[in-house]
Structure formats: structure tokens, C-alpha cells
Design an enzyme around this catalytic site. Sequence first.
Site, PDB file in Angstrom:
ATOM      1  N   TYR A 141       0.814  -1.221   0.000  1.00 32.45           N
ATOM      2  CA  TYR A 141       0.000   0.000   0.000  1.00 32.45           C
ATOM      3  C   TYR A 141       0.849   1.272   0.000  1.00 32.45           C
ATOM      4  CZ  TYR A 141      -3.951  -3.068   1.166  1.00 32.45           C
ATOM      5  OH  TYR A 141      -4.906  -4.042   1.159  1.00 32.45           O
ATOM      6  N   LYS A 191       3.767 -15.394   2.625  1.00 28.22           N
ATOM      7  CA  LYS A 191       3.663 -16.176   1.386  1.00 28.22           C
ATOM      8  C   LYS A 191       5.099 -16.458   0.941  1.00 28.22           C
ATOM      9  CE  LYS A 191       1.139 -17.841  -2.028  1.00 28.22           C
ATOM     10  NZ  LYS A 191       0.306 -19.042  -1.852  1.00 28.22           N
ATOM     11  N   ASP A 223      -2.733 -18.165   2.208  1.00 34.45           N
ATOM     12  CA  ASP A 223      -3.896 -18.866   1.639  1.00 34.45           C
ATOM     13  C   ASP A 223      -4.400 -19.937   2.611  1.00 34.45           C
ATOM     14  OD1 ASP A 223      -1.384 -19.874   1.063  1.00 34.45           O
ATOM     15  OD2 ASP A 223      -1.941 -20.747  -0.864  1.00 34.45           O
ATOM     16  N   ASP A 247      -4.983  -6.808   6.062  1.00 40.60           N
ATOM     17  CA  ASP A 247      -6.213  -6.117   5.687  1.00 40.60           C
ATOM     18  C   ASP A 247      -7.309  -7.153   5.426  1.00 40.60           C
ATOM     19  OD1 ASP A 247      -7.991  -4.212   4.874  1.00 40.60           O
ATOM     20  OD2 ASP A 247      -6.942  -3.646   3.044  1.00 40.60           O
ATOM     21  N   ASP A 251     -10.433  -8.722   8.309  1.00 40.55           N
ATOM     22  CA  ASP A 251     -11.867  -8.664   8.001  1.00 40.55           C
ATOM     23  C   ASP A 251     -12.487 -10.052   8.103  1.00 40.55           C
ATOM     24  OD1 ASP A 251     -11.901  -5.961   7.557  1.00 40.55           O
ATOM     25  OD2 ASP A 251     -12.877  -6.088   5.600  1.00 40.55           O
TER      26      ASP A 251
END
Length: 359
Positions: A141, A191, A223, A247, A251
Site C-alpha cells: 500500500y 507467502k 492462503d 487487511d 476482516d
Amino acid sequence: MKKTITVIPGDGIGQEVVSASLTVLETIAKKFNHTFSYQYALAGGAALDAKGVPLPDETLKLAKSCDAVILGAVGGPKWDSNPQHLKPERALLGLRKELGLYANIRPAKIYSALAEASTLKKEVVSGVDIVVMRELTGGLYFGKPSGFERRNGEEVGFNTMIYSESEVRRIAVAAFEIARKRRKKLCSVDKANVLETSQLWRKVVLETAKDFPDVELSHMYVDNCSMQLIRNPKQFDVIVTENMFGDILSDEAAMLTGSIGMLASASLGGNVAMYEPVHGSAPDIAGQNKANPIATIASLAMMLTYSFHLSEESDILEQAIENVLNKNFRTGDIYTEGTTLLGTKEMAEKIIHELSTLH
Ligand code: NAD
């Protein structure tokens, strides 16, 4: 205790949940003989309308010169088509960056009265108590270069995922410290089978672990983590991960608890921390006294703990929320048949009433 708090209500339901929550905070202040003074500031759409920018200098100045910042939410359809640098959400990125808030903490804890409200089976979610710690000021970001350009006759968009050792180390230390105060289990999510940034992340987390031998460290690919959170969320205590993975995963963890209207967050790292509900400005219900204020009230409980070290006050506030839920009072987002539907203000009033009965 005397504290100055910068209050940034923002847009949409941000204004409603913040004003309801401050009535609760004032009750705590009176009950325990503290003086909280409030300096109001604009950000997001409200700032764009009044000042032409999403994060005015005055707001930053106030945010930097106080003991804690409370933010409601920013954004709304009115500003959706604004150019990137004039989007309300820019204010969030700016505040995080300018205040040096590199660690975002989101608890996902199931209130027993709400175990039925989760979309997952009650036996999967009851007892879930997870903290997701997301790196907040690095990664994809913020990485440069980013932008759009023409390559080989067509437009491309690009971003850069980049982390330095020191950025990873400081969030890893913060995560180990939180895990140490809880069930002493830390899962670092990356990852590393694909991304170099993740390989560096894993190396630095492993180095940091040497200073925390009492904390059990595990690693998980992002994942797999997204799957495990749904399959068996009780296996997690503290999860630490980079900005974009965090992020998304925070959620997902949040939804285990039933409603985004229940989820608090704290952003720490610099001299002044910021507290905000996880949800956005909810334009669909804004201005209707329908929003659940509990996410913001629970964020204030985090403020009492992390910024003011007032754990008794924080515990009582958490207890008041739990009692109100146990008495079957609900806002629309967590309403089920047989419970009592309340508006934003009325929910805050019930919590205030509950506070008066607790010692
Ligand atoms: P949202 O969180 O605002 O709303 C998603 C859904 O959840 C809506 O149906 C809404 O009614 C409901 N909801 C959210 N909070 C609630 C609450 N406290 N009580 C009851 N119901 C609640 O997400 P969105 O619709 O994707 O975004 C709306 C705007 O908010 C956009 O402009 C977005 O950019 C912005 N946003 C801001 C933040 C922030 O300020 N931190 C975070 C997310 C989204």
C-alpha cells in the site's frame, strides 16, 4: 487523570457512533474521577467539503498534540469519483503514516450472547479469542514505484511490495509482546513460498523469536490461514502479518464474530495511538440512528488500556457491553428474533446504565 483526546468523527455513521460513544466515555470519566478534554478535527469527506483536502494540516497538528485519537469512519458515495489524492480514505493513510502507526491491532472475540449471530456453526466459533496484528505503514500500500503507464501499447497498473528488516522487526517485537500477555502463541502469516518480501519477513520473525523463548511461534502461508480461520479459528491466539494480508485476514477474522459493527481496533507505534471501529461510514444506514456503536465503544476500551493504562476502567466497560448483550439488547446488525432492537443512542444509553450498576 487528565487526558486530551483528538476526536475525528469523519463521515456517515462515523459521526453517530463517535458522539454516542463519547457519552459512554464521559460516564467512565465521572465514575473514576478522570478529566478527558476533547479537541474536534475534520478528516475524510467532511474535510474535503470544508477545506478541499481529506487531511488538513490543522487535523494533523491536533492529532500529534494530544494523548490519543478517536476516529469514526471516512468515505461515502459523494466523493467516490474524486481523483486518488482527493479520496476521503487518503486521510487514514496520512494519519497512520504521520503518526507512525505501524501496528494495527484487531481483536476478534466472540461475545457468548452472539455466538448464534456468526455465519459459522456455534461450536466452531464459541470461545474464539484472536488478535490480528497487521503491519500498517509498509508493504504494497505504500511501496514505490506505483502508478499507471503505457507499456507495449497498453495501459498497465503497478505497485511495489517492499519491507525492510527494521520494519518487520518492530512489528514482530510488538506481536511477541502481545502474545506474551495472552496465551503465548504467535502465528506469523506470509507467502514465503512465492514472495521475497515474505522470505525476509520469515527470517526476521525467526530472529526476533530468540528473544521470546516463552512464546510458541508458528508460520502459515496466507492462503492456508484464510482457510484455517474458517475451519478451526480456535487454533489461533495472535496472528501477525504484513499490510495487505492483514487487511484481508482481519476482516475475515472479524466476520467470525457476527457483525462488523462489533469490531474495535487500535493503531499503535508512535507517540500518539489512534482508535477506530473497523467498519466504514455505512452510507446505507447513515443518519438513521441505526448504527451499532459497540465497535467504537470497544475501541475506547482499548484506548483506556493501551494509551492510558487504565485497565480497571477498560475491564468495566467491556463488562458493561457484555452485560447489555446478555440482556438481549441489539442493534439491527446483530438483531435476532426474541431480542430487543435498539438505535445507536439507545444502545449507548443501555451501556451507560449498565456502568452505573458495576463496581
Ligand atoms: P462499511 O463498513 O461502511 O459497510 C458495510 C456494511 O456493514 C453495510 O451494510 C453497513 O450498513 C454495515 N455496517 C457497517 N458498520 C456498521 C455498524 N456500526 N452498525 C451496523 N451496520 C454496520 O463498508 P463499505 O460499505 O464497503 O464502505 C462504505 C464507505 O466507508 C466507503 O466510502 C469506504 O471507502 C469507507 N470505509 C471507510 C473505512 C474507515 O474509515 N476506516 C473502512 C472501510 C470502509
